[in-house]
Scaffold this motif. Structure first.
Motif, short mmCIF file in Angstrom:
data_model
loop_
_atom_site.label_atom_id
_atom_site.label_comp_id
_atom_site.label_asym_id
_atom_site.label_seq_id
_atom_site.Cartn_x
_atom_site.Cartn_y
_atom_site.Cartn_z
N TRP A 74 34.62 32.61 42.46
CA TRP A 74 33.58 33.08 41.54
C TRP A 74 33.01 31.91 40.73
CZ3 TRP A 74 31.24 37.23 42.65
CH2 TRP A 74 31.90 38.34 43.15
N GLN A 75 33.83 30.98 40.35
CA GLN A 75 33.34 29.81 39.61
C GLN A 75 32.33 29.02 40.43
OE1 GLN A 75 36.95 27.65 38.73
NE2 GLN A 75 37.54 29.00 37.05
N LEU A 76 32.64 28.79 41.70
CA LEU A 76 31.77 27.97 42.54
C LEU A 76 30.52 28.73 42.97
CD1 LEU A 76 34.33 26.02 44.77
CD2 LEU A 76 33.21 25.32 42.64
N ILE A 77 30.64 30.05 43.16
CA ILE A 77 29.44 30.85 43.45
C ILE A 77 28.47 30.75 42.27
CG2 ILE A 77 28.60 33.23 43.62
CD1 ILE A 77 29.64 32.40 46.29
N GLU A 78 29.01 30.85 41.06
CA GLU A 78 28.15 30.79 39.87
C GLU A 78 27.47 29.44 39.74
OE1 GLU A 78 28.28 31.86 35.09
OE2 GLU A 78 30.16 31.73 36.22
N SER A 79 28.19 28.37 40.03
CA SER A 79 27.62 27.02 39.87
C SER A 79 26.68 26.64 41.00
CB SER A 79 28.75 25.99 39.79
OG SER A 79 29.37 25.82 41.07
N GLY A 80 26.76 27.37 42.12
CA GLY A 80 25.94 27.02 43.28
C GLY A 80 26.62 26.06 44.23
N ALA A 81 27.87 25.70 43.94
CA ALA A 81 28.61 24.77 44.81
C ALA A 81 29.20 25.46 46.03
CB ALA A 81 29.73 24.10 44.01
N LEU A 82 29.17 26.79 46.06
CA LEU A 82 29.64 27.58 47.20
C LEU A 82 28.55 28.59 47.54
CD1 LEU A 82 32.04 28.40 49.13
CD2 LEU A 82 32.71 30.03 47.33
N ASP A 83 28.20 28.67 48.83
CA ASP A 83 27.13 29.57 49.25
C ASP A 83 27.58 31.02 49.35
OD1 ASP A 83 25.00 27.60 49.75
OD2 ASP A 83 26.32 26.90 51.35
N PHE A 84 28.73 31.24 50.03
CA PHE A 84 29.14 32.60 50.38
C PHE A 84 30.63 32.84 50.16
CE2 PHE A 84 25.91 31.39 53.65
CZ PHE A 84 24.90 32.27 53.30
N SER A 85 30.96 34.10 49.92
CA SER A 85 32.31 34.60 50.11
C SER A 85 32.18 36.03 50.60
CB SER A 85 33.15 34.51 48.84
OG SER A 85 34.50 34.84 49.13
N LEU A 86 33.30 36.71 50.78
CA LEU A 86 33.28 38.05 51.38
C LEU A 86 34.05 39.06 50.54
CD1 LEU A 86 33.82 36.96 55.09
CD2 LEU A 86 31.72 37.87 54.10
N SER A 87 33.83 40.34 50.86
CA SER A 87 34.51 41.48 50.24
C SER A 87 34.46 41.43 48.71
CB SER A 87 35.97 41.59 50.72
OG SER A 87 36.71 40.43 50.43
N GLY A 88 33.30 41.08 48.17
CA GLY A 88 33.14 41.01 46.72
C GLY A 88 32.55 42.27 46.15
N ILE A 89 32.90 42.58 44.90
CA ILE A 89 32.29 43.69 44.18
C ILE A 89 31.54 43.13 42.98
CG2 ILE A 89 34.14 45.23 44.93
CD1 ILE A 89 35.20 45.27 42.10
N THR A 90 30.56 43.90 42.53
CA THR A 90 29.70 43.37 41.47
C THR A 90 29.97 44.04 40.12
OG1 THR A 90 27.42 42.76 40.95
CG2 THR A 90 27.79 45.00 41.78
N ASN A 91 29.40 43.46 39.10
CA ASN A 91 29.32 44.03 37.76
C ASN A 91 28.13 43.34 37.09
OD1 ASN A 91 30.23 41.50 36.76
ND2 ASN A 91 32.36 42.15 36.82
#
Length: 262
Positions: A74-91
């Motif tokens: 989640w940290q890297l998704i937020e910063s833009g350093a990671l493009d994708f992950s899987l099986s995530g839920i939102t809020n």
């Protein structure tokens, strides 16, 4: 810790998904997390591994896949350093930095020690000695999240980096309960855990899970192209077939044939 697992073959031509497919002019990054039937680092197998393999194949892009903790993802998704992950839920907080392409939904359950005297959710608040175990950075369904937040405020939540430390703590009675989902069934059914625990439903609707896309790393038009790939995998039965490898036909259908989140 980040461990390189695999990437698409160099022989895959950039842009081979066609003019309507994702932009393959760069190498993407995707992270898996070790969590029951979703992905096992020990065997390099799981639903998310199968899903990632097929998504990458259809995209025609080169994607470097790694293993990370959920908190780091989640940290890297937020910063833009990671493009994708899987099986995530939102809020609402995650919606600010992540976009999603839904491909299954599931319910959450409370796994409790039988000797804790918990037979319904209301019993948790009445037992001041009850300690809940959760995975760091995980969120769940509405009633489950409410319990986590209330117990956290009372200093009655223990955090761990993954499931195994929580199972150990439960067996040692350091925690009296933890939140589980269908991907945890094989371990929960093991004799050592089954004999000392019971399962209580949070009675929440199923929660959509999906491909996590970093808003900072992927512009909206590219997000839509990846979402189209996921929707095609749902439409042609690929996602259902993946889930049927790990669950009964009935449960697989219930998880995959869901109403898309608006």
């Amino acid at each position: 810790m980040v461990i390189a697992l695999f990437a698409t073959p160099d022989s895959v031509a950039a842009g081979s998904a066609g003019p309507d497919g994702p932009d393959c002019s760069r190498t993407y990054t995707l992270a898996l997390h070790d969590h029951g039937l979703l992905y096992s680092a020990a065997t390099d197998t799981g639903i998310d591994k199968d899903f990632a393999d097929e998504l990458i194949r259809r995209s025609g892009c080169k994607v470097n896949v790694s293993l990370m903790s959920r908190a780091r993802i989640w940290q890297l998704i937020e910063s833009g350093a990671l493009d994708f992950s899987l099986s995530g839920i939102t809020n609402p907080e995650r919606d600010k930095f992540a976009a999603f392409a839904w491909y299954f939904s599931n319910k959450y359950y409370l796994l409790v020690r039988k000797d804790a005297g918990i037979t319904r959710l209301a019993d948790v608040n009445r037992n001041e000695h009850f300690q809940l175990g959760v995975i760091r950075s995980f969120r769940y369904s509405a009633n489950a999240n409410r319990m986590v937040d209330q117990l956290s405020a009372a200093n009655r939540v223990s955090q761990a980096g993954g499931l195994e430390p929580l199972y150990d703590a439960l067996l040692l009675n350091r925690i009296q309960g933890m939140i589980m989902e269908p991907f945890d069934y094989p371990v929960v059914e093991e004799k050592r855990i089954r004999e000392v625990t019971s399962v209580i439903s949070f009675e929440d609707p199923s929660v959509p899970h999906g491909l996590i896309m970093s808003r900072k790393a992927l512009p909206p038009a590219e997000q839509e192209k990846w979402r189209a790939l996921v929707n095609a995998m749902l439409a042609d039965g690929t996602v259902l077939r993946i889930f049927q490898k790990y669950f009964s036909a009935e449960l697989a259908a219930a998880m995959v044939e869901f109403q898309s989140k608006p």
